[in-house]
Design a protein around this motif. Sequence first.
Motif, PDB file in Angstrom:
ATOM      1  N   ASP A  15       0.834  -1.206   0.000  1.00 51.85           N
ATOM      2  CA  ASP A  15       0.000   0.000   0.000  1.00 51.85           C
ATOM      3  C   ASP A  15       0.868   1.254   0.000  1.00 51.85           C
ATOM      4  O   ASP A  15       0.504   2.278  -0.576  1.00 51.85           O
ATOM      5  CB  ASP A  15      -0.941   0.013   1.206  1.00 51.85           C
ATOM      6  CG  ASP A  15      -2.069  -1.007   1.066  1.00 51.85           C
ATOM      7  OD1 ASP A  15      -2.279  -1.520  -0.053  1.00 51.85           O
ATOM      8  OD2 ASP A  15      -2.730  -1.292   2.087  1.00 51.85           O
ATOM      9  N   VAL A 129       6.725  -2.853  -5.426  1.00 54.93           N
ATOM     10  CA  VAL A 129       5.772  -3.880  -4.996  1.00 54.93           C
ATOM     11  C   VAL A 129       6.364  -5.271  -5.210  1.00 54.93           C
ATOM     12  O   VAL A 129       6.246  -6.155  -4.352  1.00 54.93           O
ATOM     13  CB  VAL A 129       4.423  -3.722  -5.736  1.00 54.93           C
ATOM     14  CG1 VAL A 129       3.520  -4.928  -5.524  1.00 54.93           C
ATOM     15  CG2 VAL A 129       3.725  -2.442  -5.289  1.00 54.93           C
ATOM     16  N   THR A 168      -2.361  -5.323  -6.089  1.00 60.87           N
ATOM     17  CA  THR A 168      -1.687  -4.030  -5.948  1.00 60.87           C
ATOM     18  C   THR A 168      -1.245  -3.500  -7.310  1.00 60.87           C
ATOM     19  O   THR A 168      -1.439  -2.319  -7.619  1.00 60.87           O
ATOM     20  CB  THR A 168      -0.482  -4.161  -5.000  1.00 60.87           C
ATOM     21  OG1 THR A 168      -0.927  -4.706  -3.751  1.00 60.87           O
ATOM     22  CG2 THR A 168       0.170  -2.817  -4.753  1.00 60.87           C
TER      23      THR A 168
END
Length: 186
Positions: A15, A129, A168
């Motif tokens: 996040d 990520v 994500t």
Amino acid sequence: MSDATDLNELKRRMDGGINAFKSDIASLRTGRASANILDPVTVDAYGSRVPLNQVANITVPEPRMLSISVWDRAMVQAVDRAIRESNLGLNPIMDGQTLRIPLPELNEERRRSLVKVAHDYAEKSKIAVRNVRRDGMEGLKKAEKDGDLGQDESRSLSERVQKMTDETITEIDRLLAAKEKEIMQV
């Protein structure tokens, strides 16, 4: 390795990649004035580099104009230089301790270059990520090797980490598509 703690930590870090991407694309110009445009600008002030908003007040008096009120008269030249050297394509007009920045209409070439910058930001976020995913997978392999996790549990957690990663990256792609549409809108 406690599964909830580590998966929550991985989710928090992923996040963070999304939030960093949102922050990066917010600074891209879309044809109307926004104080966020100047977020990446840092100024040489008092012997160090500081964000522009720590030496001046940024306002948007008109849809195509930014106004920067520099707090210290001695810093006006440094602020002007920092904005010109920021590669944002902005040319401030000095008016005492205030700098006015008219925002020109974006031409097709400039819009395309901004889209490329947005894609670069997206790719950096995706790499971040994927690095989080790699760290998570390595932690799972180590826990399995050390005997803290069984093979089935490790595989199940690996699949959950991969699913979080995919979600994500999909979110980053969605944000990128929205920003690209906003930039290319005439």
